[in-house]
Design an enzyme around this catalytic site. Structure first.
Site, mmCIF file in Angstrom:
data_model
loop_
_atom_site.group_PDB
_atom_site.id
_atom_site.type_symbol
_atom_site.label_atom_id
_atom_site.label_comp_id
_atom_site.label_asym_id
_atom_site.label_seq_id
_atom_site.Cartn_x
_atom_site.Cartn_y
_atom_site.Cartn_z
ATOM 1 N N ARG A 111 1.065 -1.196 0.052
ATOM 2 C CA ARG A 111 0.091 0.008 0.000
ATOM 3 C C ARG A 111 0.814 1.329 0.066
ATOM 4 O O ARG A 111 1.746 1.511 0.945
ATOM 5 C CB ARG A 111 -0.826 0.147 1.056
ATOM 6 C CG ARG A 111 -1.572 1.274 1.234
ATOM 7 C CD ARG A 111 -2.922 1.055 2.350
ATOM 8 N NE ARG A 111 -3.915 0.539 1.767
ATOM 9 C CZ ARG A 111 -5.181 0.397 2.013
ATOM 10 N NH1 ARG A 111 -5.519 1.395 2.989
ATOM 11 N NH2 ARG A 111 -6.118 -0.130 1.559
ATOM 12 N N HIS A 138 -6.792 0.957 -7.112
ATOM 13 C CA HIS A 138 -7.164 -0.028 -6.031
ATOM 14 C C HIS A 138 -7.835 -1.220 -6.656
ATOM 15 O O HIS A 138 -9.158 -1.303 -6.378
ATOM 16 C CB HIS A 138 -8.203 0.803 -5.006
ATOM 17 C CG HIS A 138 -8.181 0.193 -3.755
ATOM 18 N ND1 HIS A 138 -7.497 -0.860 -3.208
ATOM 19 C CD2 HIS A 138 -9.042 0.427 -2.693
ATOM 20 C CE1 HIS A 138 -7.582 -1.197 -1.937
ATOM 21 N NE2 HIS A 138 -8.774 -0.416 -1.693
ATOM 22 N N ASP A 233 -17.024 7.438 -2.587
ATOM 23 C CA ASP A 233 -15.554 7.048 -1.704
ATOM 24 C C ASP A 233 -15.324 8.575 -1.107
ATOM 25 O O ASP A 233 -16.249 9.558 -1.366
ATOM 26 C CB ASP A 233 -14.631 6.883 -2.499
ATOM 27 C CG ASP A 233 -13.332 6.366 -1.766
ATOM 28 O OD1 ASP A 233 -13.550 6.167 -0.604
ATOM 29 O OD2 ASP A 233 -12.181 6.236 -2.352
ATOM 30 N N CYS A 273 -16.365 1.787 -0.629
ATOM 31 C CA CYS A 273 -15.340 1.032 -0.300
ATOM 32 C C CYS A 273 -15.051 0.918 1.110
ATOM 33 O O CYS A 273 -14.451 0.184 1.561
ATOM 34 C CB CYS A 273 -14.003 1.245 -1.262
ATOM 35 S SG CYS A 273 -13.518 3.041 -0.808
ATOM 36 N N ARG A 301 -14.146 -8.851 0.267
ATOM 37 C CA ARG A 301 -12.201 -8.511 0.057
ATOM 38 C C ARG A 301 -11.543 -9.835 0.613
ATOM 39 O O ARG A 301 -10.581 -10.352 -0.417
ATOM 40 C CB ARG A 301 -12.155 -7.597 1.008
ATOM 41 C CG ARG A 301 -12.653 -5.979 0.601
ATOM 42 C CD ARG A 301 -12.221 -5.415 -0.786
ATOM 43 N NE ARG A 301 -10.555 -5.133 -0.905
ATOM 44 C CZ ARG A 301 -9.792 -4.163 -0.059
ATOM 45 N NH1 ARG A 301 -10.545 -3.275 0.333
ATOM 46 N NH2 ARG A 301 -8.622 -4.254 -0.122
HETATM 47 N N1 CP Z 1 -11.415 -0.369 1.427
HETATM 48 C C1 CP Z 1 -10.333 -0.484 1.992
HETATM 49 O O1 CP Z 1 -9.288 -0.490 1.077
HETATM 50 O O2 CP Z 1 -10.281 -0.315 3.253
HETATM 51 P P1 CP Z 1 -8.820 -0.050 3.964
HETATM 52 O O3 CP Z 1 -8.302 1.204 3.771
HETATM 53 O O4 CP Z 1 -9.321 0.044 5.537
HETATM 54 O O5 CP Z 1 -7.964 -1.191 3.936
HETATM 55 N N1 NVA Z 2 -9.708 6.709 -2.092
HETATM 56 C C1 NVA Z 2 -9.435 6.214 -0.507
HETATM 57 C C2 NVA Z 2 -9.476 5.021 -0.448
HETATM 58 C C3 NVA Z 2 -9.398 4.142 0.664
HETATM 59 C C4 NVA Z 2 -9.625 2.708 0.611
HETATM 60 C C5 NVA Z 2 -8.041 6.746 -0.021
HETATM 61 O O1 NVA Z 2 -7.125 6.273 -1.138
HETATM 62 O O2 NVA Z 2 -7.766 7.025 0.963
#
Ligand code: CP
Ligand code: NVA
Length: 314
Positions: A111, A138, A233, A273, A301
């Site tokens: 990430r 994502h 989102d 999400c 997920r």
């Molecule tokens: N939707 C998602 O990726 O959640 P997290 O940021 O909690 O991993």
């Molecule tokens: N768009 C959001 C998604 C989190 C799962 C971010 O990048 O923070």
């Protein structure tokens, strides 16, 4: 007894972006996820003795838990590195990270802020690299979103998903996945916050074959009219915290509320999400209402990512 698993490797070593995933791979991920979901206690040795490294530069609940639990379900284990204070490539080069990790583990979930760093890591490592969210896309989220819709509707082909909000990483993966699967997608963002134009034009080329219809709009009333699902989102993604106040003003008219859900099709689904900012991009009433499937998505997920792990690492 569930059907036995026939695990054929995916076409690419890594899963960095859905745009690089052939339709046949997506179908294989979905078929495997369904089998794993239905026989959760039966496939415990697929990744026996396999280890996954998880490098997260940003916070996470769902991605972290589901990859870790997914590895345990499949007989393997995960090692988590909280990288909050140091970016990938700052203490040592991306190449050295890749060359060390490949000696110890069988796959890496990352990430990261910079999608480019993820690409470099994947290029340097001989083991699979999976994108657990980057500034650009994502993919595990978008794949799970359409897996969940397929469960609900039987097929997503010809159905219309309306995404209201920031043209961000989640939005890009929804566009990529919709285009592959032949679902229609309307993106509705304030001017200046639309999705990346190369993502849109690339998806439009894919859509010529799949039959998907892709629209980029600015008016939420027009975009939500007759949609089969409404998705939103956060207005400011991780890393954009200093823009929150400005964005809250700009996006105010883009909140998903009961009126917007009424403009969509009867029984339209609400999707997010998560994490959600209740009362900002979505009202409490809609998030907790009967049309919301946000926790079904979160559950899936686990199953979709187990399929990805199994297909890349077995
Ligand atoms: N939707 C998602 O990726 O959640 P997290 O940021 O909690 O991993
Ligand atoms: N768009 C959001 C998604 C989190 C799962 C971010 O990048 O923070």
């Amino acid at each position: 007894m569930s059907k036995s698993l026939d695990l054929v490797r995916l076409s690419n070593k890594d899963l960095l972006c859905t745009s690089a995933l052939p339709l046949a791979d997506i179908e294989q991920i979905y078929a495997t996820a369904t089998l794993l979901k239905n026989g959760r206690t039966e496939h415990t040795a697929i990744l026996q003795h396999k280890r996954l490294a998880m490098i997260f530069e940003k916070d996470s609940l769902r991605t972290r838990f589901t990859f870790d639990i997914g590895m345990q379900d499949l007989g393997g284990s995960a090692v988590f590195m909280d990288h909050r204070d140091a970016r990938i490539g700052s203490r040592e080069s991306v190449k050295d990270i890749a060359k060390n990790l490949e000696r110890w583990v069988h796959g890496i979930v990352v990430r990261t802020y910079k999608h480019k760093a993820l690409e470099e890591l994947a290029q340097q490592a001989r083991i699979p690299v999976i994108n657990g969210l980057s500034d650009f896309v994502h993919p595990c989220q978008g794949l799970t979103d359409f897996f969940t819709l397929t469960e609900k509707w039987g097929t997503v082909r010809g159905k219309t998903l309306c995404y209201v909000g920031d043209g961000n990483n989640t939005c890009h993966s929804l566009i990529h996945t919709a285009a592959k699967l032949g679902a229609n997608i309307r993106i509705c963002s304030p001017e200046g916050y639309e999705p990346n134009s190369r993502v849109v034009s690339g998806a439009m080329r894919v859509a010529l074959e799949s039959g998907s219809e892709i629209q980029i709009l600015n008016n939420p009333d027009q975009a939500s009219e007759g949609a089969d699902a409404i998705y939103t989102d956060v207005w400011a993604s991780m890393g954009q915290e200093d823009e929150i106040e400005e964005r809250n003003g700009i996006f105010a008219a883009y909140q998903v509320d009961a009126d917007m859900m009424r403009r969509a099709n009867k029984n339209a689904l609400f999707m997010h999400c998560l994490p959600a900012h209740r009362g900002w991009e979505v009202t409490q009433e809609v998030l907790d209402g009967p049309q919301s499937i946000v926790y079904d998505i979160a559950e899936n997920r686990l199953h979709v990512q187990k399929a990805i792990l199994a297909l890349l690492m077995h």
